[in-house]
Scaffold this motif. Structure first.
Motif, PDB file in Angstrom:
ATOM      1  N   GLY A 167       0.795  -1.222   0.000  1.00 19.38           N
ATOM      2  CA  GLY A 167       0.000   0.000   0.000  1.00 19.38           C
ATOM      3  C   GLY A 167       0.821   1.263   0.000  1.00 19.38           C
ATOM      4  N   VAL A 168       1.851   1.354   0.858  1.00 21.78           N
ATOM      5  CA  VAL A 168       2.704   2.543   0.879  1.00 21.78           C
ATOM      6  C   VAL A 168       3.505   2.643  -0.417  1.00 21.78           C
ATOM      7  N   ALA A 169       3.999   1.505  -0.904  1.00 23.48           N
ATOM      8  CA  ALA A 169       4.816   1.515  -2.123  1.00 23.48           C
ATOM      9  C   ALA A 169       4.011   1.980  -3.327  1.00 23.48           C
ATOM     10  N   THR A 170       2.803   1.461  -3.508  1.00 26.37           N
ATOM     11  CA  THR A 170       2.006   1.882  -4.659  1.00 26.37           C
ATOM     12  C   THR A 170       1.616   3.351  -4.541  1.00 26.37           C
ATOM     13  N   ALA A 171       1.377   3.819  -3.314  1.00 25.01           N
ATOM     14  CA  ALA A 171       1.084   5.243  -3.122  1.00 25.01           C
ATOM     15  C   ALA A 171       2.284   6.099  -3.503  1.00 25.01           C
ATOM     16  N   LEU A 172       3.492   5.695  -3.115  1.00 20.10           N
ATOM     17  CA  LEU A 172       4.702   6.442  -3.480  1.00 20.10           C
ATOM     18  C   LEU A 172       4.869   6.517  -4.989  1.00 20.10           C
ATOM     19  N   ARG A 177       5.064   9.949  -9.436  1.00 25.47           N
ATOM     20  CA  ARG A 177       4.892  10.150 -10.883  1.00 25.47           C
ATOM     21  C   ARG A 177       4.083  11.417 -11.156  1.00 25.47           C
ATOM     22  N   ALA A 178       3.018  11.622 -10.392  1.00 22.72           N
ATOM     23  CA  ALA A 178       2.178  12.801 -10.601  1.00 22.72           C
ATOM     24  C   ALA A 178       2.916  14.097 -10.288  1.00 22.72           C
ATOM     25  N   ALA A 179       3.894  14.032  -9.372  1.00 20.78           N
ATOM     26  CA  ALA A 179       4.612  15.236  -8.951  1.00 20.78           C
ATOM     27  C   ALA A 179       5.877  15.503  -9.758  1.00 20.78           C
ATOM     28  N   GLY A 180       6.191  14.651 -10.734  1.00 23.87           N
ATOM     29  CA  GLY A 180       7.302  14.955 -11.618  1.00 23.87           C
ATOM     30  C   GLY A 180       8.651  14.371 -11.225  1.00 23.87           C
ATOM     31  N   ARG A 198       2.417  -0.067 -14.431  1.00 22.85           N
ATOM     32  CA  ARG A 198       1.079   0.405 -14.819  1.00 22.85           C
ATOM     33  C   ARG A 198       0.663   1.608 -13.992  1.00 22.85           C
ATOM     34  N   LEU A 199       1.126   1.671 -12.752  1.00 20.26           N
ATOM     35  CA  LEU A 199       0.769   2.786 -11.872  1.00 20.26           C
ATOM     36  C   LEU A 199       1.626   4.022 -12.110  1.00 20.26           C
ATOM     37  N   GLY A 200       2.692   3.887 -12.916  1.00 21.52           N
ATOM     38  CA  GLY A 200       3.482   5.070 -13.241  1.00 21.52           C
ATOM     39  C   GLY A 200       4.971   4.957 -13.052  1.00 21.52           C
ATOM     40  N   ALA A 201       5.482   3.837 -12.528  1.00 17.59           N
ATOM     41  CA  ALA A 201       6.928   3.699 -12.375  1.00 17.59           C
ATOM     42  C   ALA A 201       7.601   3.750 -13.742  1.00 17.59           C
ATOM     43  N   HIS A 202       8.710   4.478 -13.830  1.00 18.42           N
ATOM     44  CA  HIS A 202       9.426   4.588 -15.099  1.00 18.42           C
ATOM     45  C   HIS A 202      10.201   3.316 -15.421  1.00 18.42           C
TER      46      HIS A 202
END
Length: 321
Positions: A167-172, A177-180, A198-202
């Protein structure tokens, strides 16, 4: 009322103490409010409570659940803040020496109703479902404080998240990603790494893999299993922000590398009411929706607990009423 609770501490077999059944309706002290719980999310803290960690034996039976979302008696939709402070405390909520969390002294949110101090409820954004809002008060608040309060990172820098699917990891991952930020993760399985991407990790990497370059920060919730890799993955002057150690503490703390490369280690615990308000505003403005790995009726709570204990998570496990 219907509730999911720990009947007694059980360090060796925590799920043997997990009980689904009836508990007395809560009293309503002056200055507190009653919330009809619509959704509540599962956290590792609930496993620790079953083990008897952070709670006195005479506090059992204890209704589990650190956070959640629901409805006040006047119909207002709210999110719970689970850090309960001493009445006379002023300052950072998390530094109050007399602070406690739900399920440590006061009954938790895995129930039809919960009572909390009036300051411990915040308005639920209309854009979040009750299940989504129920993830905010613990896992997402922890991630928000780690990233935006403790790390000192600037957008454009690179950070690594150890353990891609919790939960904490997916939130991070989603917040970063949203914050740049450039977001890298590690994961034990291909499925967990794919979820993070899929959640935004590069980029995602196998646990312990050598990275293409060192990073500005590492976010740690795993502990012993990943600590050495975290220290070795940092640039000189970099920072590890740690909010948990689910695999246990590490006796070999890589101290020579820490002092020689002037690395920083920052502890982080939960977050303040004001930080939760900012988080709720941020996810609403950025239209971020938390990753929910499983949504189960509260009556099926044991299934969720077993999945969490086995590490079979793909985001937050949420119980609904």
């Amino acid at each position: 009322m219907f509730a999911v609770y720990a009947k007694e501490p059980n360090p060796d077999d925590p799920l043997a103490s997990l009980t689904v059944g009836e508990r007395p309706d809560p009293d309503l002290p002056e200055g507190w409010v009653k919330v009809a719980v619509k959704a509540a999310s599962l956290n590792m803290h609930d496993i620790w409570t079953l083990r008897g960690v952070g709670i006195k034996p005479d506090q059992f039976p204890m209704i589990l659940g650190c956070d959640g979302a629901g409805v006040l008696e006047d119909g207002s939709e709210v999110v719970l803040h689970s850090v309960i402070n001493a009445p006379d405390w002023h300052g950072d909520d998390t530094l109050d020496p007399k602070r406690t969390l739900l399920t440590e002294k006061y009954q938790g949110s895995f129930a039809e109703h919960i009572v909390v101090p009036a300051r411990n409820v915040l308005p639920k954004p209309a854009g979040l479902s009750f299940a989504e809002a129920a993830t905010m008060g613990t896992a997402w608040l922890t991630a928000y404080r780690m990233l935006f309060v403790k790390s000192g990172l600037r957008p454009g820098q690179t950070f690594l998240v150890q353990g891609a699917s919790g939960g904490v990891a997916t939130a991070l991952v989603q917040l970063g990603r949203a914050a740049g930020y450039r977001v890298w993760v590690t994961g034990r399985t291909e499925e967990k790494r794919a979820l993070a991407e899929r959640l935004g990790a590069h980029q995602s990497f196998e646990s312990g893999a050598r990275l293409p370059e060192r990073v500005d920060a590492v976010f740690e919730t795993v502990g012993k299993a990943t600590w050495g890799h975290s220290v070795k993955s940092l640039k000189p002057g970099g920072i590890i922000v740690v909010s948990g150690a689910t695999s246990g503490p590490d006796a070999m703390a890589e101290l020579q590398r820490v002092f020689f490369l002037q690395l920083r280690v920052a502890g982080s615990t939960m977050g303040t009411r004001e930080e939760l308000a900012s988080l709720l505003s941020y996810v609403d403005l950025a239209r971020i929706r938390p990753q929910i790995g499983a949504e189960l009726p509260l009556e099926d709570a044991e299934r969720g607990f077993r999945d969490m204990q086995a590490g079979e998570t793909a985001g937050k496990i949420v119980f609904t009423r």
